[in-house]
Design a protein around this motif. Structure first.
Motif, mmCIF file in Angstrom:
data_model
loop_
_atom_site.group_PDB
_atom_site.id
_atom_site.type_symbol
_atom_site.label_atom_id
_atom_site.label_comp_id
_atom_site.label_asym_id
_atom_site.label_seq_id
_atom_site.Cartn_x
_atom_site.Cartn_y
_atom_site.Cartn_z
ATOM 1 N N ARG A 248 84.802 -53.399 -41.120
ATOM 2 C CA ARG A 248 83.917 -53.096 -42.529
ATOM 3 C C ARG A 248 82.581 -53.144 -40.845
ATOM 4 O O ARG A 248 82.830 -53.594 -40.182
ATOM 5 N N LEU A 249 81.740 -51.885 -40.968
ATOM 6 C CA LEU A 249 80.677 -52.352 -40.775
ATOM 7 C C LEU A 249 79.475 -52.785 -41.121
ATOM 8 O O LEU A 249 79.335 -52.513 -42.347
ATOM 9 N N PHE A 250 78.814 -53.341 -40.035
ATOM 10 C CA PHE A 250 77.759 -54.033 -40.555
ATOM 11 C C PHE A 250 76.573 -53.699 -39.935
ATOM 12 O O PHE A 250 76.880 -53.131 -38.693
ATOM 13 N N VAL A 251 75.009 -53.990 -40.003
ATOM 14 C CA VAL A 251 74.105 -53.326 -39.719
ATOM 15 C C VAL A 251 74.777 -54.737 -37.825
ATOM 16 O O VAL A 251 74.080 -55.899 -38.299
ATOM 17 N N PRO A 252 74.161 -54.844 -36.878
ATOM 18 C CA PRO A 252 74.216 -54.869 -35.803
ATOM 19 C C PRO A 252 72.549 -55.815 -36.090
ATOM 20 O O PRO A 252 71.674 -56.166 -36.728
ATOM 21 N N LYS B 202 83.730 -50.852 -45.701
ATOM 22 C CA LYS B 202 84.081 -50.816 -45.576
ATOM 23 C C LYS B 202 84.795 -49.515 -45.389
ATOM 24 O O LYS B 202 85.106 -48.577 -45.810
ATOM 25 N N VAL B 203 85.788 -49.369 -44.109
ATOM 26 C CA VAL B 203 86.352 -48.274 -43.818
ATOM 27 C C VAL B 203 88.675 -48.355 -44.096
ATOM 28 O O VAL B 203 88.868 -50.429 -43.296
ATOM 29 N N GLU B 204 88.909 -48.709 -44.711
ATOM 30 C CA GLU B 204 90.436 -49.563 -44.572
ATOM 31 C C GLU B 204 91.517 -47.506 -44.813
ATOM 32 O O GLU B 204 91.869 -46.861 -46.389
ATOM 33 N N VAL B 205 92.651 -48.324 -44.733
ATOM 34 C CA VAL B 205 94.108 -47.505 -44.965
ATOM 35 C C VAL B 205 94.943 -48.654 -45.429
ATOM 36 O O VAL B 205 95.306 -49.792 -44.322
ATOM 37 N N PHE C 289 83.220 -40.009 -41.014
ATOM 38 C CA PHE C 289 82.086 -41.324 -40.535
ATOM 39 C C PHE C 289 82.774 -41.786 -39.627
ATOM 40 O O PHE C 289 83.580 -41.557 -39.253
ATOM 41 N N SER C 290 81.830 -42.557 -39.555
ATOM 42 C CA SER C 290 81.707 -43.491 -39.092
ATOM 43 C C SER C 290 83.014 -44.880 -38.879
ATOM 44 O O SER C 290 82.508 -45.360 -39.678
ATOM 45 N N VAL C 291 82.721 -45.508 -37.472
ATOM 46 C CA VAL C 291 83.846 -46.057 -37.546
ATOM 47 C C VAL C 291 84.317 -46.599 -35.934
ATOM 48 O O VAL C 291 84.289 -45.845 -35.320
ATOM 49 N N ARG C 292 84.283 -47.771 -35.748
ATOM 50 C CA ARG C 292 84.446 -48.879 -34.054
ATOM 51 C C ARG C 292 85.116 -48.147 -33.418
ATOM 52 O O ARG C 292 85.506 -47.711 -32.702
ATOM 53 N N GLU D 254 82.882 -46.659 -51.526
ATOM 54 C CA GLU D 254 84.316 -46.487 -52.344
ATOM 55 C C GLU D 254 84.406 -45.797 -53.030
ATOM 56 O O GLU D 254 85.672 -45.706 -54.024
ATOM 57 N N ALA D 255 84.431 -44.487 -51.758
ATOM 58 C CA ALA D 255 85.558 -43.434 -51.795
ATOM 59 C C ALA D 255 87.216 -43.809 -51.117
ATOM 60 O O ALA D 255 87.056 -43.957 -50.682
#
Length: 154
Positions: free
Chosen positions: A15-19, A68-71, A139-142, A80-81
């Protein structure tokens, strides 16, 4: 939803939050706006703009600033995509410098993009669905390398 999708293990989740450094300016703007309203309506109602605007700013930053980025369940989900893993093709990882080219002159206008400026790496996943006009997801992901490994081994 099938039973296997519900019970399928999660291969990747982030999950990517605002820092923290992204919070002071919007909160200060909300406080300033509340102070302006306060000056126009002194008295008992003077606290109301603070009670409404500051929590609203926090809610907007928390809700709109995260993705949220999830597999899991046989799908890749970004916000949501979602797309089934069997429709995914080539996976590329971009560092902060490579992201400039991917988001700039090399960006296809039909691509699905979920960019967060405060996250350095990005992943581009090509779609192999002939019925979908979207050529790829960017998409962005850490943990880009970890996600790419999960997607490549599917």
């Amino acid at each position: 939803m099938s039973e296997s999708a519900v019970t399928a293990p999660t291969a990747f989740r982030e999950r990517l939050f605002v820092p923290w450094w992204g919070w002071p300016l919007p909160l200060a703007a909300a406080a300033l706006l509340a102070a302006e309203i306060h000056m126009g309506f002194p008295g008992v109602r003077s606290w109301l703009p603070y009670v409404v605007l500051l929590p609203l700013a926090v809610l907007l930053l928390a809700r709109l600033g995260s993705v949220k980025v999830e597999v899991s369940g046989g799908e890749l989900r970004v916000g949501e995509a979602h797309v089934p893993l069997e429709l995914l093709g080539e996976v590329e990882v971009f560092d902060a410098k490579g992201k400039r080219r991917a988001m700039g002159p090399n960006l296809d206008p039909m691509a699905f993009v979920a960019h967060r400026g405060w996250v350095g790496p990005m992943v581009r996943v090509r779609l192999e669905d002939p019925r979908d006009p979207t050529p790829y997801w960017l998409f962005s992901v850490r943990s880009a390398e970890e996600l790419a490994a999960v997607l490549r081994e599917r």
